[in-house]
Design an enzyme around this catalytic site. Structure first.
Site, PDB file in Angstrom:
ATOM      1  N   SER A  79       4.547  -5.974   2.970  1.00 54.82           N
ATOM      2  CA  SER A  79       3.185  -5.935   3.545  1.00 54.82           C
ATOM      3  C   SER A  79       2.161  -6.521   2.603  1.00 54.82           C
ATOM      4  CB  SER A  79       2.835  -4.814   3.679  1.00 54.82           C
ATOM      5  OG  SER A  79       1.622  -4.167   4.701  1.00 54.82           O
ATOM      6  N   LEU A  80       1.202  -5.663   2.151  1.00 57.66           N
ATOM      7  CA  LEU A  80       0.012  -6.165   1.274  1.00 57.66           C
ATOM      8  C   LEU A  80       0.863  -7.251  -0.024  1.00 57.66           C
ATOM      9  CD1 LEU A  80      -2.673  -6.162  -0.326  1.00 57.66           C
ATOM     10  CD2 LEU A  80      -1.761  -4.157  -1.257  1.00 57.66           C
ATOM     11  N   GLN A 102       0.810  -1.304   0.068  1.00 60.45           N
ATOM     12  CA  GLN A 102       0.025  -0.100  -0.084  1.00 60.45           C
ATOM     13  C   GLN A 102       0.818   1.472   0.126  1.00 60.45           C
ATOM     14  OE1 GLN A 102      -3.044   0.087   3.070  1.00 60.45           O
ATOM     15  NE2 GLN A 102      -3.523   2.087   2.865  1.00 60.45           N
ATOM     16  N   HIS A 119       1.071  -2.538  11.164  1.00 61.62           N
ATOM     17  CA  HIS A 119       2.032  -3.423  11.756  1.00 61.62           C
ATOM     18  C   HIS A 119       2.590  -2.968  13.141  1.00 61.62           C
ATOM     19  CE1 HIS A 119       2.375  -5.265   7.711  1.00 61.62           C
ATOM     20  NE2 HIS A 119       2.397  -4.127   7.181  1.00 61.62           N
ATOM     21  N   ARG A 156      -8.963  -8.073   4.256  1.00 61.27           N
ATOM     22  CA  ARG A 156      -7.773  -7.554   5.033  1.00 61.27           C
ATOM     23  C   ARG A 156      -7.768  -5.957   5.126  1.00 61.27           C
ATOM     24  NH1 ARG A 156      -2.331  -5.356   3.924  1.00 61.27           N
ATOM     25  NH2 ARG A 156      -0.848  -6.254   5.368  1.00 61.27           N
ATOM     26  N   GLN A 200       1.746 -10.864  10.668  1.00 57.61           N
ATOM     27  CA  GLN A 200       2.210  -9.829   9.723  1.00 57.61           C
ATOM     28  C   GLN A 200       1.539  -8.322  10.038  1.00 57.61           C
ATOM     29  OE1 GLN A 200       0.709  -8.298   6.354  1.00 57.61           O
ATOM     30  NE2 GLN A 200       2.384  -9.055   5.192  1.00 57.61           N
TER      31      GLN A 200
END
Length: 390
Positions: A87-88, A9, A194, A112, A243
């Site tokens: 991440s994503l 993102q 996170h 998510r 995560q």
């Protein structure tokens, strides 16, 4: 050895889908829109920066855009030995390797994004990039702030992201500057990703991740959580859940890939941020693929790497580059009888049919073997055969 990396993102850009509208890989957008129940094509082509900033839009568009680029790259016969995503992007990597199905990936990313959006509203937070300070000193700055603030991303040497409450990030930013940080930049995000602020999203997503039941893969994916390569599907339920509230260990992941023998890093998707991080962290070559025009550059880049390797081998035999022909759709595969091992294949050569659709090679080379078998039901983009370039 090549690794595909997939952005997270923040990499989304207004109009990032427009260059792809006339490309064959655009069909993924229509499929994704049907699965998600949203007009992703409009988001990719017409949404402005403010609309794309919404976590629910940013994650879905980045995920679909990256898979569209991957599809185009695989159509020209290039694949990787490892994958990783920031991440994503980790969900993209898992979908790219088959640990998650395409529909499963769309559904999980949608859930998510919604969970993280709601968690951000419930516990407002922010993030900031700390530049020019060692990792351990950034941790010290967060500790000295004595507030709700943590390291969220270890991106590259001298580039660490912190996240937490607005007050906590302000305090840690001031401490980081006192410790010698060259610059601290606020990031335009809607939550403290996170960090423990995402605990509600983690709890909400845990059941959906388990239900997806990730599969074992031939191509390993390096995890954000532990910076280790994983190819066992059962391990991903806990990793993806953790995560959300754990720091992204991207710098460590890049070093893991380099230690595994990866020499080339190709970032697939919008932006180009990960290529810069790879340059700062590894000794490998990097390239960013975001538009159809970049595909020719990728072929030249791969060929240049092969030439360099050949010169280093000093007379040893260099095997030709292996490339895959993938299915143009879903249906029953029927190979042509006159395609045998060693047959010379030109660009556009028909090697079989999926239903009524012709399976045409996107590149030239020597036919090696079919991967799909006669009368097998195959899905869109499933590998059908492999060739070696001449």
């Amino acid at each position: 050895m090549l690794a595909f990396t997939f952005p997270g993102q923040g990499s989304q850009r207004p109009g990032m889908g427009r260059p792809w509208q006339d490309h064959e890989s655009w069909e993924l957008v229509d499929e994704a829109s049907e699965v998600a129940g949203r007009d992703i094509a409009s988001l990719l082509c017409d949404a402005d920066a403010e609309e794309l900033k919404d976590t629910r839009n940013a994650q879905l568009t980045t995920f679909v855009s990256s898979l569209m680029v991957l599809d185009a790259v695989q159509r020209i016969g290039i694949d990787a030995s490892f994958c990783a995503g920031h991440s994503l992007g980790e969900y993209t990597a898992l979908t790219a390797t088959g640990a998650l199905g395409f529909d499963e990936g769309i559904q999980l990313v949608s859930e998510r994004a919604a969970a993280m959006h709601d968690a951000g509203l419930a516990r407002p937070g922010t993030m900031a990039a700390v530049l020019g300070l060692d990792d351990d000193q950034v941790v010290v700055a967060c500790n000295l702030a004595d507030s709700d603030v943590w390291v969220a991303n270890y991106n590259a040497p001298g580039q660490v992201v912190i996240a937490g409450s607005p007050a906590g990030v302000d305090k840690a930013s001031a401490q980081a500057k006192e410790l010698g940080a060259k610059r601290v930049m606020s990031l335009p995000v809607s939550g403290a990703f996170h960090t423990p602020f995402m605990a509600a999203a983690r709890d909400r997503l845990r059941e959906a991740i388990a239900a997806a039941d990730p599969r074992d893969t031939d191509v390993p994916v390096v995890s954000n959580v532990d910076a280790k390569a994983h190819d066992v599907g059962a391990e991903w339920a806990n990793l993806l859940s953790a995560q959300l509230s754990s720091p992204v260990r991207w710098r460590q992941s890049l070093l893991t890939l380099q230690s595994a023998g990866v020499t080339d890093f190709a970032e697939l998707g919008p932006g180009g941020v990960l290529s810069g991080m790879a340059k700062r962290t590894t000794d490998g070559r990097t390239i960013s693929i975001a538009t159809p025009d970049d595909l020719d550059k990728l072929l030249e880049w791969v060929d240049a790497g092969t030439t360099t390797l050949a010169s280093q081998l000093e007379g040893e035999h260099l095997f030709a580059v292996e490339r895959l022909v993938v299915s143009p759709g879903t249906g029953i595969f029927t190979p042509l009888d006159d395609i045998a091992e060693g047959t010379a294949i030109d660009v556009g050569t028909v090697i079989g049919h999926v239903g009524d659709a012709e399976v045409r090679s996107s590149f030239s080379g020597q036919f090696q073997s079919f991967i799909a078998v006669d009368t097998e039901r195959v899905t869109l983009r499933q590998p059908i055969a492999w060739l070696r370039s001449s």
